[in-house]
Design a protein around this motif. Structure first.
Motif, PDB file in Angstrom:
ATOM      1  N   VAL A 242      58.514   1.416 -86.107  1.00 44.11           N
ATOM      2  CA  VAL A 242      57.585   1.889 -85.083  1.00 44.11           C
ATOM      3  C   VAL A 242      56.295   1.085 -85.205  1.00 44.11           C
ATOM      4  CG1 VAL A 242      58.523   4.223 -84.945  1.00 44.11           C
ATOM      5  CG2 VAL A 242      56.730   3.724 -86.594  1.00 44.11           C
ATOM      6  N   LEU A 243      55.602   0.931 -84.098  1.00 45.44           N
ATOM      7  CA  LEU A 243      54.345   0.171 -84.132  1.00 45.44           C
ATOM      8  C   LEU A 243      53.470   0.538 -82.940  1.00 45.44           C
ATOM      9  CD1 LEU A 243      54.773  -2.293 -81.842  1.00 45.44           C
ATOM     10  CD2 LEU A 243      56.185  -3.224 -83.642  1.00 45.44           C
ATOM     11  N   GLY A 244      52.195   0.179 -83.059  1.00 43.37           N
ATOM     12  CA  GLY A 244      51.239   0.231 -81.955  1.00 43.37           C
ATOM     13  C   GLY A 244      50.937   1.568 -81.351  1.00 43.37           C
ATOM     14  N   PRO A 245      50.689   2.649 -82.137  1.00 44.19           N
ATOM     15  CA  PRO A 245      50.381   3.931 -81.498  1.00 44.19           C
ATOM     16  C   PRO A 245      49.087   3.874 -80.685  1.00 44.19           C
ATOM     17  CG  PRO A 245      49.834   4.009 -83.838  1.00 44.19           C
ATOM     18  CD  PRO A 245      50.568   2.728 -83.604  1.00 44.19           C
ATOM     19  N   GLN A 246      49.092   4.585 -79.554  1.00 42.69           N
ATOM     20  CA  GLN A 246      47.886   4.729 -78.720  1.00 42.69           C
ATOM     21  C   GLN A 246      47.822   6.157 -78.191  1.00 42.69           C
ATOM     22  OE1 GLN A 246      46.928   1.749 -75.710  1.00 42.69           O
ATOM     23  NE2 GLN A 246      48.424   0.339 -76.606  1.00 42.69           N
ATOM     24  N   TRP A 247      46.608   6.689 -78.161  1.00 41.32           N
ATOM     25  CA  TRP A 247      46.371   8.004 -77.586  1.00 41.32           C
ATOM     26  C   TRP A 247      45.997   7.865 -76.113  1.00 41.32           C
ATOM     27  CZ3 TRP A 247      47.136  12.325 -80.543  1.00 41.32           C
ATOM     28  CH2 TRP A 247      47.096  12.184 -81.938  1.00 41.32           C
ATOM     29  N   ALA A 248      46.572   8.715 -75.269  1.00 42.99           N
ATOM     30  CA  ALA A 248      46.088   8.867 -73.899  1.00 42.99           C
ATOM     31  C   ALA A 248      44.928   9.850 -73.907  1.00 42.99           C
ATOM     32  CB  ALA A 248      47.209   9.374 -72.992  1.00 42.99           C
ATOM     33  N   ASP A 250      44.526  12.524 -72.415  1.00 37.90           N
ATOM     34  CA  ASP A 250      44.911  13.933 -72.379  1.00 37.90           C
ATOM     35  C   ASP A 250      45.490  14.415 -73.709  1.00 37.90           C
ATOM     36  OD1 ASP A 250      47.359  12.697 -72.468  1.00 37.90           O
ATOM     37  OD2 ASP A 250      48.135  13.584 -70.618  1.00 37.90           O
ATOM     38  N   GLY A 251      45.437  13.551 -74.749  1.00 38.00           N
ATOM     39  CA  GLY A 251      45.918  13.932 -76.069  1.00 38.00           C
ATOM     40  C   GLY A 251      47.353  13.571 -76.352  1.00 38.00           C
ATOM     41  N   SER A 252      48.071  12.982 -75.405  1.00 32.70           N
ATOM     42  CA  SER A 252      49.430  12.513 -75.661  1.00 32.70           C
ATOM     43  C   SER A 252      49.379  11.271 -76.548  1.00 32.70           C
ATOM     44  CB  SER A 252      50.144  12.164 -74.349  1.00 32.70           C
ATOM     45  OG  SER A 252      50.204  13.282 -73.493  1.00 32.70           O
ATOM     46  N   LEU A 253      50.398  11.109 -77.364  1.00 31.28           N
ATOM     47  CA  LEU A 253      50.482   9.956 -78.253  1.00 31.28           C
ATOM     48  C   LEU A 253      51.688   9.108 -77.866  1.00 31.28           C
ATOM     49  CD1 LEU A 253      49.364   8.501 -80.764  1.00 31.28           C
ATOM     50  CD2 LEU A 253      50.901   9.920 -82.153  1.00 31.28           C
ATOM     51  N   LEU A 265      59.283   2.235 -75.427  1.00 35.97           N
ATOM     52  CA  LEU A 265      58.104   3.084 -75.493  1.00 35.97           C
ATOM     53  C   LEU A 265      58.495   4.555 -75.582  1.00 35.97           C
ATOM     54  CD1 LEU A 265      54.990   2.951 -75.357  1.00 35.97           C
ATOM     55  CD2 LEU A 265      55.177   3.221 -72.884  1.00 35.97           C
ATOM     56  N   TYR A 266      57.912   5.272 -76.544  1.00 36.66           N
ATOM     57  CA  TYR A 266      58.143   6.699 -76.749  1.00 36.66           C
ATOM     58  C   TYR A 266      56.805   7.429 -76.641  1.00 36.66           C
ATOM     59  CZ  TYR A 266      62.812   5.682 -78.620  1.00 36.66           C
ATOM     60  OH  TYR A 266      64.115   5.283 -78.770  1.00 36.66           O
ATOM     61  N   GLY A 278      58.536  16.919 -79.487  1.00 40.05           N
ATOM     62  CA  GLY A 278      58.148  16.465 -78.161  1.00 40.05           C
ATOM     63  C   GLY A 278      58.378  14.992 -77.895  1.00 40.05           C
ATOM     64  N   ASP A 279      59.037  14.244 -78.808  1.00 40.24           N
ATOM     65  CA  ASP A 279      59.172  12.824 -78.555  1.00 40.24           C
ATOM     66  C   ASP A 279      60.241  12.566 -77.492  1.00 40.24           C
ATOM     67  OD1 ASP A 279      60.961  13.662 -80.701  1.00 40.24           O
ATOM     68  OD2 ASP A 279      61.629  11.576 -80.714  1.00 40.24           O
ATOM     69  N   THR A 280      59.940  11.631 -76.576  1.00 42.81           N
ATOM     70  CA  THR A 280      60.804  11.322 -75.456  1.00 42.81           C
ATOM     71  C   THR A 280      60.822   9.813 -75.247  1.00 42.81           C
ATOM     72  OG1 THR A 280      60.202  13.393 -74.370  1.00 42.81           O
ATOM     73  CG2 THR A 280      61.223  11.695 -72.999  1.00 42.81           C
ATOM     74  N   ASN A 281      61.996   9.271 -74.988  1.00 42.80           N
ATOM     75  CA  ASN A 281      62.106   7.858 -74.678  1.00 42.80           C
ATOM     76  C   ASN A 281      61.663   7.619 -73.250  1.00 42.80           C
ATOM     77  OD1 ASN A 281      62.779   5.205 -74.449  1.00 42.80           O
ATOM     78  ND2 ASN A 281      64.873   5.423 -75.167  1.00 42.80           N
ATOM     79  N   VAL A 282      60.612   6.822 -73.070  1.00 42.43           N
ATOM     80  CA  VAL A 282      60.091   6.571 -71.736  1.00 42.43           C
ATOM     81  C   VAL A 282      60.992   5.624 -70.960  1.00 42.43           C
ATOM     82  CG1 VAL A 282      58.151   5.587 -70.462  1.00 42.43           C
ATOM     83  CG2 VAL A 282      57.731   7.018 -72.451  1.00 42.43           C
TER      84      VAL A 282
END
Length: 752
Positions: A242-248, A250-253, A265-266, A278-282
């Protein structure tokens, strides 16, 4: 124009080594200040980037909407991080203040105006990959502590530093350890409400692309440390990267993961403390394309989230067809993304502004790597279903400018069972139109970009040469031991010369570094230097390269020195079989890991007649003992763990089999290299010299893992060409520098 007949290799070219070094700059980390007066919805935003000049110094630059470029960094400083030795992520911007790492002392500084004397913020080790707590203004960084190392002050270095995530209080100028305990860390990112920290971590023997974990934790009341007991593993591990986490906002990761076999992207919307909640494959399962590169350096975002949380932009990493930009609406997560069409075929490092302007590093076969701005609102894009047939593809190829009302740039395949053909055509601007013809009746998604709203803010190169000297890459597939492998081919191209009747061109095979890395098709004067002189190039994405999915990447597990060696030899032999290369003038070169592949090919195979190793590995056992922490267990993956795999280490080390070597080589090495120590070059040089084979060793004083000084870059290029001219008895071009012969001497070590 009547062309002059002359042997390959002797053609005079305007692409000199001096033009290669003087015609441009190296573009690094990209940042936007989203918390200042420049972050309005109307713009223009103030974009910042790192720019390394021809003198080797790196400075932070800024520009508002492509207007005048402003230098920020004082002359006494150069911006570069040495964390993991490869660095990246050396600066950030928040509310008009620039925070950066100075190369010489590796300290963190802050600066509020261009060329203003900076204020020292952090002076306890090395820093990289910083981000800001938007609620409090504090900085979080990856930190390396070399206090136990040899040397004095900033020069201290140890092969086993302590790595952690630290917080820097910008008011008190104090530092605290926020997270520690793992061997490596990356991407510390604070949630918009200032309550949580997300980060990536991993332990030996893993690398960022083999197995890493995404964690979150609650911040303390002062926002400087992560509370004990609040840490939660969200994703990754057990062979998943996994790499490159970013917060939106609205608090989504959001993050990237290769658990599907490709970097996709998840996201997670709610965090109840349960692992993976709550993890979902985009991206849907239909997509078989990576959306990230291997994380050798910090500082490159592979996707961007709009500040209003309504949409996401991400880029594919597809060496075969060219990278694409994709657009996702938050309400359509889990559906097929739309493709944003643009001229750019190599894309990395992006930022998205509140006014929907996308800033990114990009390039293509006729345009060098550049800092580019795309206006997503002004440009607009549409989607339409179409059916592709061989006849319709022929029509599109003959008239690409008229297709679907705009330039047709490509297809996004869906349920494609058979790839019929790839046709290259070039528009009047020299931009490649990659038309993928698929089986008759196959549904494809056709996306068009109306009106080119992209604006080049800064070019890395300003090459003033005619198109008649430019050769564009052709991606092709070949087979090695029954397996597909990939490469780019560049034909000799010079508008003033043509070869002698019946002559086949010499071929230089290039091996990229890593080895978990890739090459691309962006125009490169280092390639044109050779092709414009009459030397064909094949740049190989051998087994283990990125951009073709996890399965292809993992081909190199336990097989380094075998699988990629077979591939690069097969690429050369394939081109010989097609009549595109002279079998008696096959050469090979490579940097770092590519240098090892070069030495292995010259030692264990009979395909090549000469080669050049640039800071390459010759003794795997010595490398395992002497290299830096980041890669100290990389060989566990590539070869096997020690001592169990000692036999493989010995057998695959070129220096132990010099008796098998039967062709000349030149070795180029920096004396200050911490990644591949000097001993790797001298071991091989002495072994080849003792056998009586033509060999030359050029040592570049003070250079590290890669050459930066202009005069050294020029000598490395000219020196390799000169060495081959001596081996193959080429007549040097009339304009060739006369001083090279004094510095590249057969059977002699020279320090420059």
């Amino acid at each position: 124009m009547v062309k002059t007949k002359a042997p390959y290799g002797s053609w005079t070219s305007p692409v000199t080594s001096k033009l290669v070094t003087e015609s441009g700059v190296s573009l690094g980390d990209l940042q936007l200040d989203l918390n200042s007066s420049h972050s309005t919805s109307t713009g223009p935003e103030l974009a910042y980037w790192v720019e390394r000049r021809t003198d080797g110094r790196s400075t932070i630059c800024s520009s508002a909407g492509g207007q005048e470029v402003t230098d920020w960094t004082i002359p006494a400083h150069s911006v570069a991080s040495k964390v993991h030795e490869y660095g990246g992520g050396a600066f950030l911007v928040y509310n008009g203040t620039v925070y950066y790492v100075n190369k010489d002392d590796q300290y963190m500084y802050m600066q509020s105006a261009p060329l203003e004397e900076p204020v020292l913020l952090g002076s306890h080790g090395r820093y990289a990959d910083g981000s800001v707590d938007l609620k409090r203004g504090n900085v979080f960084c990856v930190h390396e502590d070399h206090a136990a190392g040899e040397g004095e002050g900033p020069a201290k270095f140890t092969n086993n530093p302590i790595t952690s995530i630290v917080s820097l209080d910008v008011k008190s100028k104090t530092q605290k350890i926020a997270v520690t305990g793992a061997d490596f860390y990356g991407s510390p990112r604070v949630s918009p409400d200032g309550k949580q920290l997300a980060w990536v971590q991993w332990n030996h023997p893993n690398m960022p692309w083999t197995s890493t974990e995404l964690w979150t934790g609650n911040l303390s009341s002062d926002g400087l440390t992560v509370q004990q007991g609040s840490q939660n593993r969200v994703a990754g591990g057990n062979g998943v990267s996994v790499l490159g986490p970013q917060w939106a906002n609205d608090g989504s990761l959001f993050w990237l993961s290769d658990e599907s076999g490709y970097y996709h992207l998840y996201y997670g919307d709610q965090w109840s403390g349960l692992e993976g909640d709550g993890d979902t494959n985009v991206i849907t399962e239909l997509m078989t394309t990576d959306c990230a590169r291997a994380a050798w350096q910090f500082g490159h975002d592979h996707f961007a989230i709009s500040t209003n949380n309504k949409y996401i932009v991400l880029a594919t990493n597809d060496p075969a067809k060219g990278d694409s930009l994709m657009f996702l609406k938050r309400g359509d997560l889990g559906t097929q993304p739309q493709i944003i069409k643009s001229p750019w075929t190599t894309i990395y490092g992006m930022k998205l502004s509140p006014s929907a302007k996308l800033y990114l590093h990009a390039g293509h076969q006729s345009h060098p790597e550049s800092l580019v701005m795309l206006d997503l609102v002004a440009g607009g894009f549409t989607s339409a279903k179409a059916t592709a047939t061989p006849s319709s593809m022929k029509a599109v190829t003959e008239s690409p400018q008229k297709s679907y009302g705009s330039r047709l740039f490509g297809f996004y395949e869906r349920k494609v069972n058979q790839l019929l053909d790839t046709v290259d055509s070039y528009t009047e601007g020299g931009v490649q139109d990659a038309i993928q013809a698929v089986a008759q009746g196959t549904d494809v998604l056709v996306d068009t970009w109306y009106g080119d709203t992209s604006k080049v803010l800064r070019k890395s190169l300003d090459i003033k040469i005619g198109d008649g000297y430019v050769c564009r890459a052709r991606h092709f597939t070949f087979h090695a031991h029954g397996r597909e492998a990939y490469a780019y081919y560049y034909a000799p191209t010079n508008e003033d010369f043509e070869p002698m009747d019946g002559e086949l061109p010499p071929l230089l095979v290039k091996c990229h570094g890593g080895p978990t890395q890739q090459t691309n098709s962006v125009i490169d004067p280092n390639i044109l230097y050779w092709t414009s002189r009459g030397v064909a190039i094949v740049d190989v994405n051998y087994s283990g390269s990125t951009g073709y999915g996890k399965k292809y990447r993992d081909r190199l597990a336990k097989t380094w020195g075998i699988a990629e060696v077979d591939d690069v030899c097969a690429a050369a032999e394939y081109l010989v079989s097609k009549g595109r290369a002279d079998p008696n003038r096959l050469m090979i070169d490579g940097r770092s890991a590519g240098g090892y592949t070069t030495l292995a090919c010259l030692t264990f195979k009979d395909t090549f007649k000469a080669g050049c190793s640039k800071y390459g590995v010759s003794d795997l056992s010595v490398l395992a003992k002497e290299t830096h922490k980041f890669e100290s267990r990389y060989l566990d993956y590539l070869i096997g763990p020690l001592p169990e795999a000692q036999k493989e280490y010995y057998e695959r080390s070129p220096c132990n089999s010099v008796d098998k070597l039967n062709c000349p080589m030149i070795i180029l090495q920096g004396t200050a290299d911490k990644v591949v120590p000097v001993s790797q070059a001298t071991i091989m040089y002495e072994a080849v010299k003792a056998k009586g084979m033509p060999v030359s060793l050029v040592m570049f004083e003070g250079e590290g893992h890669g050459f930066i000084k202009q005069e050294n870059v020029e000598l490395a290029l000219d020196g390799e060409f000169y060495f081959y001219s001596q081996i193959f008895d080429w007549s040097l071009p009339k304009d060739f520098p006369t001083n090279v012969a004094d510095k590249v001497i057969i059977e002699q070590e020279v320090v420059v």
